[in-house]
Design a protein around this motif. Sequence first.
Motif, PDB file in Angstrom:
ATOM      1  N   ASP A 257       0.821  -1.235  -0.082  1.00 30.90           N
ATOM      2  CA  ASP A 257      -0.081  -0.018  -0.100  1.00 30.90           C
ATOM      3  C   ASP A 257       0.841   1.302  -0.033  1.00 30.90           C
ATOM      4  O   ASP A 257       1.796   1.564   0.741  1.00 30.90           O
ATOM      5  CB  ASP A 257      -0.915  -0.105   1.189  1.00 30.90           C
ATOM      6  CG  ASP A 257      -1.898  -1.055   1.238  1.00 30.90           C
ATOM      7  OD1 ASP A 257      -2.491  -1.393   0.233  1.00 30.90           O
ATOM      8  OD2 ASP A 257      -2.014  -1.584   2.235  1.00 30.90           O
ATOM      9  N   SER A 259       0.888   5.715  -1.000  1.00 27.04           N
ATOM     10  CA  SER A 259       0.189   7.064  -1.581  1.00 27.04           C
ATOM     11  C   SER A 259       1.276   7.588  -2.501  1.00 27.04           C
ATOM     12  O   SER A 259       2.529   7.436  -2.041  1.00 27.04           O
ATOM     13  CB  SER A 259      -0.277   7.806  -0.549  1.00 27.04           C
ATOM     14  OG  SER A 259       0.646   8.368   0.083  1.00 27.04           O
ATOM     15  N   SER A 261       2.591  11.743  -4.081  1.00 25.97           N
ATOM     16  CA  SER A 261       2.304  13.078  -4.012  1.00 25.97           C
ATOM     17  C   SER A 261       3.281  13.682  -5.152  1.00 25.97           C
ATOM     18  O   SER A 261       4.508  13.125  -5.435  1.00 25.97           O
ATOM     19  CB  SER A 261       2.733  13.662  -2.841  1.00 25.97           C
ATOM     20  OG  SER A 261       1.744  13.537  -1.595  1.00 25.97           O
ATOM     21  N   THR A 266      -1.060  15.642  -3.428  1.00 21.83           N
ATOM     22  CA  THR A 266      -1.171  14.173  -3.533  1.00 21.83           C
ATOM     23  C   THR A 266      -2.186  13.922  -4.612  1.00 21.83           C
ATOM     24  O   THR A 266      -3.156  14.635  -5.246  1.00 21.83           O
ATOM     25  CB  THR A 266      -2.346  13.818  -2.408  1.00 21.83           C
ATOM     26  OG1 THR A 266      -1.758  14.096  -1.250  1.00 21.83           O
ATOM     27  CG2 THR A 266      -2.606  12.296  -2.479  1.00 21.83           C
ATOM     28  N   ASP A 269      -4.166   8.572  -3.514  1.00 24.57           N
ATOM     29  CA  ASP A 269      -4.461   8.323  -1.868  1.00 24.57           C
ATOM     30  C   ASP A 269      -4.000   6.749  -1.692  1.00 24.57           C
ATOM     31  O   ASP A 269      -3.752   6.286  -2.476  1.00 24.57           O
ATOM     32  CB  ASP A 269      -5.771   8.417  -1.622  1.00 24.57           C
ATOM     33  CG  ASP A 269      -6.314   9.910  -1.957  1.00 24.57           C
ATOM     34  OD1 ASP A 269      -5.577  10.783  -1.283  1.00 24.57           O
ATOM     35  OD2 ASP A 269      -7.240  10.040  -2.089  1.00 24.57           O
ATOM     36  N   GLU A 270      -3.611   6.641  -0.572  1.00 25.27           N
ATOM     37  CA  GLU A 270      -3.204   5.301  -0.305  1.00 25.27           C
ATOM     38  C   GLU A 270      -3.869   4.430  -0.785  1.00 25.27           C
ATOM     39  O   GLU A 270      -5.079   4.288  -0.479  1.00 25.27           O
ATOM     40  CB  GLU A 270      -2.868   4.978   1.346  1.00 25.27           C
ATOM     41  CG  GLU A 270      -2.034   3.652   1.686  1.00 25.27           C
ATOM     42  CD  GLU A 270      -1.916   3.729   3.187  1.00 25.27           C
ATOM     43  OE1 GLU A 270      -0.821   4.174   3.355  1.00 25.27           O
ATOM     44  OE2 GLU A 270      -2.813   3.269   3.966  1.00 25.27           O
ATOM     45  N   THR A 271      -3.382   3.318  -1.697  1.00 26.41           N
ATOM     46  CA  THR A 271      -4.125   2.226  -2.219  1.00 26.41           C
ATOM     47  C   THR A 271      -3.137   1.257  -2.453  1.00 26.41           C
ATOM     48  O   THR A 271      -1.810   1.422  -2.209  1.00 26.41           O
ATOM     49  CB  THR A 271      -4.613   2.866  -3.490  1.00 26.41           C
ATOM     50  OG1 THR A 271      -5.256   1.879  -4.285  1.00 26.41           O
ATOM     51  CG2 THR A 271      -3.554   3.366  -4.590  1.00 26.41           C
ATOM     52  N   SER A 364      -8.440   4.592 -10.387  1.00 26.18           N
ATOM     53  CA  SER A 364      -8.138   4.106  -9.100  1.00 26.18           C
ATOM     54  C   SER A 364      -9.053   3.356  -8.327  1.00 26.18           C
ATOM     55  O   SER A 364     -10.359   3.504  -8.487  1.00 26.18           O
ATOM     56  CB  SER A 364      -7.810   5.063  -8.079  1.00 26.18           C
ATOM     57  OG  SER A 364      -8.700   6.191  -7.944  1.00 26.18           O
TER      58      SER A 364
END
Length: 404
Positions: A257, A259, A261, A266, A269-271, A364
């Motif tokens: 996981d 993220s 920027s 950003t 996002d955290e994924t 996403s």
Amino acid sequence: MVPSKSLSSVFALPALAFLSLSASALPHPRTASSTTTLKLAVRINSYGIKNIATADRARVQALQAGDSSSVSATNAVMIYTADVGVGSPATYYTLLVDTGSSNTWIGANKAYEKTSTSKDTGNQFYVPYGDGSYASGEEYTDTVTLNSDLVIDNQSIGVAYKYSGMGSLNGLLGVGPVDLTQDTVSNTNDVATVTDNLYKQGTISSEVLGVFFAPASSGDTSGELTFGGYDASKITGDVSYVPITSTSSASAYWGIDQSISYGSTTILDETAGIVDTGTTLIYIASDAFETYQSATGGTLDKTTGLLQISSDQYQQLLSLYFTIGGVTYELTPNAQIWPRSLNSYIEGTTDGIYLVVSSNGSPSGSGLDFTNGYCFLERFYSVFDTTNSQVGFATTEYTYATTN
């Protein structure tokens, strides 16, 4: 996978400045257990790939689909190979090294030489790849020699009688997770990888694989696989770890996981996504890519499939920041561009500036929203820890290099 022509090593520029990275999480101390290293040779498709992004994206999309066997690394621009011995006495085969697949097989362009250690299991293997190519044949067990310290008894290997798309290579050394071998060999649930067997046979004390690459333009024309740990001499800081993601389909591979920027903005996002040696570029979800393209001002070059920017835009380019497990890794502007000395290999113009971040073609939320390929891994040392279900990263002397 289009059948390759000859492959050759091409890297020549010296490495320049480097700095160390400050991290925001508590890392593990830089201490390595007893390890053994396998040297790799760097190769590049000498005839070039007309559209690097399209060639790469086919692999990424197969990974996204969760088709664990249908991935291809041989049409990547940069590939790593190892000379691996099979049998006793050993015959050596030049194999593609891939963390995105796990079957090891030989027989392409060079016949299998049977010895007293060769045992036919009677089972068939078949590994299809995402671009329509494949390898199929008989599954054997045999002695496999990676180097004098890494000798594996009764390693399961495929002996290909039919195959396509391997160019001058003799097969593939798969060092990904063992689950990727499911349904590839008849009458078999899964097949122990070379890393599995090195651990089970007591050659290494931990099922850990360290991977070191150098930028293509650095003049360092080799890579390393370190079995049983990592090579502390290759890193400039500590290794920081993050658990394997629980999100499918990234969880089937070396999934994490993170993220991303661009400067302070950003863009992802955290994924969940993956770390993959068989992918050349860095791929991000289409919505994140649109934001990145807008921020950089890049325009799509149809020949290479990459974003192209002007010299003035390059001067304004900001760093990309990858946050993984609370640690932020900086991909500098220089690290975001294709090595200009190698533009001809992707049919780019001599003075063109091309970005190595591309779209994976899906928004996403797909379960695999990024792929940190070679262009990320050449800037950061990576550690694949099966024993503890985690992936680690550390800075190297090339993290801040300006050789591109």
